[in-house]
Write an enzyme that holds these catalytic residues in place. Structure first.
Site, PDB file in Angstrom:
ATOM      1  N   GLU A 111      -0.763   8.423  -6.568  1.00 13.55           N
ATOM      2  CA  GLU A 111      -0.686   9.885  -6.371  1.00 13.55           C
ATOM      3  C   GLU A 111       0.062  10.542  -7.533  1.00 13.55           C
ATOM      4  OE1 GLU A 111      -1.074  13.572  -4.341  1.00 13.55           O
ATOM      5  OE2 GLU A 111      -1.667  11.699  -3.385  1.00 13.55           O
ATOM      6  N   GLY A 135       1.919   1.650  -3.518  1.00 13.08           N
ATOM      7  CA  GLY A 135       0.758   1.958  -4.347  1.00 13.08           C
ATOM      8  C   GLY A 135       0.259   3.374  -4.160  1.00 13.08           C
ATOM      9  N   ASP A 136       0.315   3.863  -2.938  1.00  9.26           N
ATOM     10  CA  ASP A 136      -0.094   5.236  -2.647  1.00  9.26           C
ATOM     11  C   ASP A 136       0.737   6.217  -3.467  1.00  9.26           C
ATOM     12  OD1 ASP A 136      -1.356   7.436  -1.141  1.00  9.26           O
ATOM     13  OD2 ASP A 136       0.585   7.602  -0.136  1.00  9.26           O
ATOM     14  N   ALA A 137       2.035   6.017  -3.485  1.00  8.83           N
ATOM     15  CA  ALA A 137       2.931   6.917  -4.223  1.00  8.83           C
ATOM     16  C   ALA A 137       2.703   6.828  -5.728  1.00  8.83           C
ATOM     17  CB  ALA A 137       4.388   6.586  -3.891  1.00  8.83           C
ATOM     18  N   ALA A 185       0.833  -1.209   0.000  1.00 12.28           N
ATOM     19  CA  ALA A 185       0.000   0.000   0.000  1.00 12.28           C
ATOM     20  C   ALA A 185       0.868   1.261   0.000  1.00 12.28           C
ATOM     21  CB  ALA A 185      -0.940  -0.009   1.204  1.00 12.28           C
TER      22      ALA A 185
END
Length: 136
Positions: free
Chosen positions: A23, A18-20, A15
Site C-alpha cells: 500500500e 505485506g499489505d502495509a 500478509a
C-alpha cells in the site's frame, strides 16, 4: 529478520505486513506520478491494491514464473491460512489469493530482501498500468 524467524510467522501475519508495504509503495508511486487529489488517489490506489487486483497479479506472476520456489511457498502459506474475517468486496478464493500475494511481499520485506521486494512491486505496478492502458 532472518529467514528462520520469518518461517515462525503465520501466513496472515506476513500478509498483514505485506499489505502495509505494498500500500505504501503504491501511494508513493501515485504521488510521484503527480496524483494529489484525495478522492482520485483512493480510486486509483484501489486498482492496484484491491483483492481482485492482487489475485490477478498472482495469476500473472505464476503464469510468467516470476516468483522463486521459496516465494511460492510463502504465497501458499498466506493463501491457505485460516482467516476469521470475511472478504468485503470479493469471493473467498480471490481474498485468499490476495492474502497469499501480501504474504510474499511481507516475507520479502521482513527478511530485508529490499531489491527483490522492490522488483516484485515494480513488476506488479507496471502490470496494473499496462492493464489499465489496454482497457482504455
Amino acid at each position: 529478520m532472518s529467514p528462520k524467524d520469518a518461517e515462525l510467522l503465520n501466513g496472515l501475519a506476513l500478509a498483514y505486513m505485506g499489505d502495509a508495504v505494498y500500500e505504501r509503495f503504491i501511494r508513493e508511486r501515485l504521488l510521484t506520478k503527480g496524483q494529489t487529489k484525495p478522492n482520485q488517489l483512493h480510486r486509483l490506489a484501489t486498482k492496484y491494491v484491491s483483492a481482485k487486483a492482487q489475485a490477478w497479479l498472482m495469476d500473472e506472476m505464476m503464469t510468467e514464473e516470476v516468483l522463486t520456489e521459496t516465494e511460492l511457498n510463502y504465497f501458499k502459506r498466506g493463501r491457505n491460512a485460516k482467516s476469521y474475517t470475511k472478504a468485503k468486496n470479493t469471493d473467498g478464493p480471490t481474498y485468499n489469493k490476495s492474502s497469499g500475494f501480501e504474504a510474499v511481499i511481507g516475507y520479502l520485506y521482513l527478511t530485508e530482501q529490499s531489491e527483490r521486494v522492490a522488483a516484485v512491486m515494480q513488476y506488479c505496478a507496471e502490470k496494473i498500468e499496462q492493464r489499465q492502458q489496454n482497457d482504455q
